[in-house]
Each structure stands twice: as C-alpha cells, then as structure tokens.
Design an enzyme around this catalytic site. Sequence first.
Site, mmCIF file in Angstrom:
data_model
loop_
_atom_site.group_PDB
_atom_site.id
_atom_site.type_symbol
_atom_site.label_atom_id
_atom_site.label_comp_id
_atom_site.label_asym_id
_atom_site.label_seq_id
_atom_site.Cartn_x
_atom_site.Cartn_y
_atom_site.Cartn_z
ATOM 1 C CB SER A 136 -0.886 -0.071 1.253
ATOM 2 O OG SER A 136 -1.724 1.046 1.345
ATOM 3 C CE LYS A 161 -5.015 -0.666 0.129
ATOM 4 N NZ LYS A 161 -5.739 -1.453 1.147
ATOM 5 C CE LYS A 163 -4.584 3.658 1.987
ATOM 6 N NZ LYS A 163 -5.779 2.940 2.445
ATOM 7 C CG ASP A 188 -8.154 1.989 -0.019
ATOM 8 O OD1 ASP A 188 -9.330 2.411 0.019
ATOM 9 O OD2 ASP A 188 -7.603 1.441 0.959
ATOM 10 C CG ASN A 190 -8.986 4.745 3.071
ATOM 11 O OD1 ASN A 190 -7.920 4.908 2.476
ATOM 12 N ND2 ASN A 190 -9.209 3.703 3.844
ATOM 13 C CD GLU A 213 -9.099 -1.549 -0.118
ATOM 14 O OE1 GLU A 213 -8.420 -2.362 -0.775
ATOM 15 O OE2 GLU A 213 -8.797 -1.205 1.038
ATOM 16 C CG ASP A 242 -11.089 -1.428 3.996
ATOM 17 O OD1 ASP A 242 -11.421 -1.989 5.049
ATOM 18 O OD2 ASP A 242 -9.990 -0.834 3.896
ATOM 19 C CE LYS A 266 -7.975 -3.226 5.512
ATOM 20 N NZ LYS A 266 -7.520 -1.848 5.711
ATOM 21 N N GLY A 294 -4.483 -5.244 5.124
ATOM 22 C CA GLY A 294 -3.541 -4.946 6.206
ATOM 23 C C GLY A 294 -3.979 -3.767 7.051
HETATM 24 O O1 OSB Z 1 -7.813 1.401 3.936
HETATM 25 O O2 OSB Z 1 -6.815 -0.397 3.494
HETATM 26 C C1 OSB Z 1 -6.940 0.608 4.201
HETATM 27 C C2 OSB Z 1 -4.104 0.610 6.752
HETATM 28 C C3 OSB Z 1 -4.766 1.047 7.876
HETATM 29 C C4 OSB Z 1 -6.091 1.373 7.792
HETATM 30 C C5 OSB Z 1 -6.782 1.257 6.571
HETATM 31 C C6 OSB Z 1 -6.113 0.811 5.444
HETATM 32 C C7 OSB Z 1 -4.756 0.501 5.527
HETATM 33 C C8 OSB Z 1 -4.005 0.078 4.350
HETATM 34 C C9 OSB Z 1 -3.096 -1.110 4.456
HETATM 35 O O3 OSB Z 1 -4.077 0.650 3.301
HETATM 36 C C10 OSB Z 1 -1.663 -0.756 4.650
HETATM 37 C C11 OSB Z 1 -0.876 -1.937 5.126
HETATM 38 O O4 OSB Z 1 -1.184 -2.502 6.200
HETATM 39 O O5 OSB Z 1 0.093 -2.302 4.457
HETATM 40 MG MG MG Z 2 -8.868 0.256 2.396
#
Ligand code: OSB
Ligand code: MG
Length: 370
Positions: A136, A161, A163, A188, A190, A213, A242, A266, A294
């Site tokens: 990520s 992945k 953001k 991703d 969020n 995502e 997610d 997760k 993760g």
């Molecule tokens: O949105 O996937 C997510 C980490 C913490 C909280 C939310 C997310 C994430 C990540 C994963 O993107 C990062 C990782 O653990 O390598």
């Molecule tokens: Mg996510």
Amino acid sequence: MTVFRSVDVHLLDLPLVEPFVASHGETLGRTIVVMRATADDGTVGWGECSALPAATYTSEFAAGAYRSLTDEMAAQLIGVELHAEAVAGLLADFADQPMAIAGLEMAVIDAELKAAGQSLAHWLGIEAETVPAGVSIGLDAIDATVDKAVALAADGYRRLKVKVQPGHDVELVDGIRRALPDIELQVDANGAYPADALDHVLTLIGRGVDAVEQPFAAAETEAAAALIERLDRANPIPVVADEAVASEAEAEALISAGALTGLSIKPARVGGLIAARSLHDLCVSNRLAATAGGMLETGLGRHALAALAGLPGFGLTGDLSPAGRWLAADPWQDLDMADGMISVPTGPGIAPEPDPYILDRYCVERQRIG
Ligand code: OSB
Ligand code: MG
C-alpha cells in the site's frame, strides 16, 4: 479447552518508517495494543489489537482499546474453560469493538496452537507455501508517489495499492501507468468520493486501474451498486468493500444490493481470524474477489495475515508486505519476502515470541489482568 490465569495488555508506541497518509487522516507513529495470555499450564499466546492510533479508519483507536481491554474485556477470559471458537460469543457485549475482540481471540488461538505444536497455516488447512506480496502507498505529492511506486515495484511487489482522493487521482494513476504499464494496480479512496462523483470514478478506472477499493463512503450503497452496473459493460474490475463491511450480515446485505464484487478481509475489522475465514468462504460461494487487508500491523499481525492469505479464495493480491514496510522498530520477527513472494509461516503458533527488550523499550503502558 484452556483456562487462562492472566492477560498482560501492552500499549506500544512504535516508530514508523514514513507517515501513512490516507484520505481519512495521517498516522505519524504506530501506537498499538498487544496482549499476552497465560494459561494455567504456563502456555503463552500473543494477540494484537490492530486499532489505529486515532479513530480515523473506524471508531476504534489504540488508547481506547487499551482502556476497554484492561477495564473489562480481558477479565472475561480469566478462569473459564475456553477454546478459540468461543471467544467472540463470550465477548458479544463488546461487538462494537471488533479489533479488541480480534486481539484476545488471536492470543487464545496462538496459545492453543503452541500447546498443540501446530502452525496457524496448518490450522487453517493452507497448502500454499508462499503468497504474492502487495504493498500500500499513502497519499503524497504525485512525483514522490510515482517514484515510490517504481521503487516498490523494483523491490518485487506484485501489486500496488495506491491511496487516492478527489484531486489526487487521475494524474497519479497516469504517472504510475507510464512508468509501470503492467503492474497490478489497485486504488483505495477510503470513501473519499461523493456519490455524485460516479462519472469521475469511472474515468479514473479507465486510466488502467485493476481494482477499486471503497471509492464511496461506507453508507453509500446505491453509489457502489451504480458503479458496478456501469462497469459491467466497460471494464468489470472488482469493486472492493473495506470500511463498508464489518460482519457477514453486512456483506450479505451489500451482495443483495449488488454493491460489492470484492472484499478486503481484515481480521481486525471483522472481529478476528475465525470471522475472517468465514468471510473468505462467503466470498468463494458468491464468486467475489477476496483480498487480505492490512492494518499497519506488527510482525505478529502480519504473520497471521500471511497465513490467512494462503486460503485459496484470495484471488486478489493483498496488503501483504513485511511489517518493516511501515514499522521502523518491531518486537516481532518479520515476514520473509523473496522474488515478490511472502513465505507462509510454518512455525508453531502464529509467530515466534517477541524480543522482550524491544517490547520493553517501546511499551508506554502495561497492565496485568487476572
Ligand atoms: O484502507 O486499506 C486501508 C491501513 C490502515 C487502515 C486502513 C487501510 C490501511 C491500508 C493497508 O491501506 C496498509 C498496510 O497494512 O500495508
Ligand atoms: Mg482500504
């Protein structure tokens, strides 16, 4: 059946290699809760509550989980005949704190496995010896993010992945695609896009995105369903939930609404490894793309994730990087990664014992229950 006599709950403050930035906020250091459960026969199990330092991703946060675990939750496990499958039921009153439950359940699973001399992978029935590594990448300036993507691809990661959020997306994906035309690329958000940004999200996907995502907020079921409908004709990449799914019931509701075609599983968010395995099975029976998600875990949580990711239904590469991708110090041994693959851990329990000196050095609070 095991009877536990004590649970030692630790609040750690671990340094990060670099800040982790997502549309929900910035994580500068990794405050995290870990716990050691000791059985009457002296067997020890370790668990991790992966709640983030602040309530940015979900409502749980590390210091709050520490209070909840030490004030009430850990005591429920002491002095009763217990097996791992019973932990979630025993803690049903705390169902709004799945990450804290997941930590206690992990400690019980680890103790049971260590007593039996079995690995988590064996317990889950995993045959795979390695799983593909995915990584990520947080929000940062476009140029810096593209450079990071190139460096991580050179390190061997099979999937990136990245953001995204409004205003920080098309140019970024174009930059990564110019440098890395063939890499598996997931975005991703969020939940950062408003429901009326559907056309824009489609444009972004059209620039070479392989999976998206949580583009819309968790409650925007109709927007996710509309996106899936529009994709059907153009490019049916997985629309991965997610934040929108914390339980099997929530997953089933979204499946009925046509609002998800993929799921980031997760263990922390869904209340533990056993619930994560059930959600994996649900994905298989509904032909959904599953990915192991993760949470910036320590080596302990990453060991659990690497075993889980060996289940056959995880068709999308997960957030499966060594803990050292994010953590600059970690009491636990890290995962092994070679040629873009992570070794599924095979030792007894979930992970080897943590280094007591590193644990002590970064422990800011601890309490024994029992
Ligand atoms: O949105 O996937 C997510 C980490 C913490 C909280 C939310 C997310 C994430 C990540 C994963 O993107 C990062 C990782 O653990 O390598
Ligand atoms: Mg996510």
